[in-house]
Write a protein that holds these residues in place. Structure first.
Motif, PDB file in Angstrom:
ATOM      1  N   ASN A 166       0.816  -1.220   0.000  1.00 27.38           N
ATOM      2  CA  ASN A 166       0.000   0.000   0.000  1.00 27.38           C
ATOM      3  C   ASN A 166       0.853   1.276   0.000  1.00 27.38           C
ATOM      4  O   ASN A 166       0.748   2.120   0.895  1.00 27.38           O
ATOM      5  CB  ASN A 166      -0.944   0.001   1.210  1.00 27.38           C
ATOM      6  N   PRO A 167       1.707   1.451  -1.006  1.00 23.17           N
ATOM      7  CA  PRO A 167       2.612   2.604  -1.027  1.00 23.17           C
ATOM      8  C   PRO A 167       1.924   3.878  -1.509  1.00 23.17           C
ATOM      9  O   PRO A 167       0.771   3.853  -1.952  1.00 23.17           O
ATOM     10  CB  PRO A 167       3.673   2.176  -2.042  1.00 23.17           C
ATOM     11  N   ASN A 168       2.646   4.975  -1.421  1.00 23.67           N
ATOM     12  CA  ASN A 168       2.203   6.217  -2.053  1.00 23.67           C
ATOM     13  C   ASN A 168       2.152   5.969  -3.565  1.00 23.67           C
ATOM     14  O   ASN A 168       3.158   5.606  -4.177  1.00 23.67           O
ATOM     15  CB  ASN A 168       3.195   7.341  -1.726  1.00 23.67           C
ATOM     16  N   MET A 169       0.995   6.164  -4.167  1.00 22.80           N
ATOM     17  CA  MET A 169       0.811   5.771  -5.564  1.00 22.80           C
ATOM     18  C   MET A 169       1.573   6.649  -6.551  1.00 22.80           C
ATOM     19  O   MET A 169       1.724   6.284  -7.719  1.00 22.80           O
ATOM     20  CB  MET A 169      -0.678   5.754  -5.907  1.00 22.80           C
ATOM     21  N   GLU A 170       2.062   7.789  -6.099  1.00 27.12           N
ATOM     22  CA  GLU A 170       2.888   8.599  -6.998  1.00 27.12           C
ATOM     23  C   GLU A 170       4.171   7.859  -7.354  1.00 27.12           C
ATOM     24  O   GLU A 170       4.707   8.014  -8.451  1.00 27.12           O
ATOM     25  CB  GLU A 170       3.195   9.956  -6.360  1.00 27.12           C
ATOM     26  N   LEU A 171       4.669   7.040  -6.434  1.00 29.20           N
ATOM     27  CA  LEU A 171       5.871   6.261  -6.718  1.00 29.20           C
ATOM     28  C   LEU A 171       5.602   5.221  -7.801  1.00 29.20           C
ATOM     29  O   LEU A 171       6.492   4.877  -8.579  1.00 29.20           O
ATOM     30  CB  LEU A 171       6.376   5.582  -5.446  1.00 29.20           C
ATOM     31  N   VAL A 172       4.377   4.747  -7.850  1.00 25.27           N
ATOM     32  CA  VAL A 172       3.985   3.808  -8.902  1.00 25.27           C
ATOM     33  C   VAL A 172       3.895   4.542 -10.235  1.00 25.27           C
ATOM     34  O   VAL A 172       4.368   4.053 -11.268  1.00 25.27           O
ATOM     35  CB  VAL A 172       2.642   3.137  -8.560  1.00 25.27           C
TER      36      VAL A 172
END
Length: 211
Positions: A166-172
């Motif tokens: 569940n990471p910060n989606m900007e990194l994705v």
């Protein structure tokens, strides 16, 4: 006067001297035409006429951080860059990119990206992608990237190895993380989003992000 003020004044004075020298040595290039019409006393006005728009403290600080990184990394880069007429458009583009930033770390990263591009280690598409990422970073994301680099891979279950859930989606969206297979949780239907760091992330961190 504080030590910090003294250091800032010395740094600005040094940068002004660099600007003076650049203008003198580049007398037969486009730098002369742009720089001779503005006061040499200000580093913000010493490189090109376009920099005359850099009147705020923030703009001057960002430009100064860019130049300082150049001096610390490759003392001849700035001079060579502005002596080459082929760099005119790229020079204006870099100024526009710097204008979108507010952290000195961003300015340093922009210099490293420009250097990689000029040394043909990355192409223009990669230059555009990396500078886009840099302009969208803030202190929060910078801290997350720092932490992400030092995370240990969770390999308790070798079949479902992952780095972060569940990471910060900007990194994705930056393509720094890729989703990997994860097991179903208790209800047998729900999965926890799990990700691993990509080669793209490590390249960005090692060549551009890391001070």
């Amino acid at each position: 006067m504080s030590n910090k003020q003294n250091i800032n004044e010395i740094t600005l004075s040094t940068a002004e001297n660099i600007a003076d020298e650049l203008i003198f040595k580049s007398a037969t290039t486009f730098v002369e035409d742009l720089a001779k019409s503005v006061p040499v006393a200000s580093i913000a006005l010493g490189l090109t006429k376009a920099i005359s728009n850099y009147k705020t403290a923030k703009d001057q600080r960002q430009l100064l951080a860019f130049i300082q990184e150049a001096e610390n990394t490759d003392a001849k880069f700035i001079e060579k860059f502005f002596k080459d007429k082929n760099n005119t458009e790229l020079g204006f583009e870099i100024l526009g990119i710097l204008d979108q930033t507010y952290l000195e770390k961003q300015a340093r990263m922009i210099f490293r990206t420009a250097k990689l591009f000029k040394e043909k280690e990355i192409n223009k598409l990669e230059f555009d992608k990396y500078t886009y990422i840099i302009t969208h970073l803030n202190s929060h994301l910078i801290n997350i990237l720092q932490e992400l680099f030092f995370l240990k891979t969770n390999n308790e279950d070798p079949e479902f190895e992952f780095d972060i859930s569940n990471p910060n989606m900007e990194l994705v969206s930056f393509q720094f993380l890729r989703e990997v297979e994860s097991p179903l949780v208790f209800d047998g239907k729900t999965k926890i989003a799990r990700y691993k760091r990509t080669d793209e992330f490590y390249q960005f961190y090692e060549k551009i992000f890391k001070d």
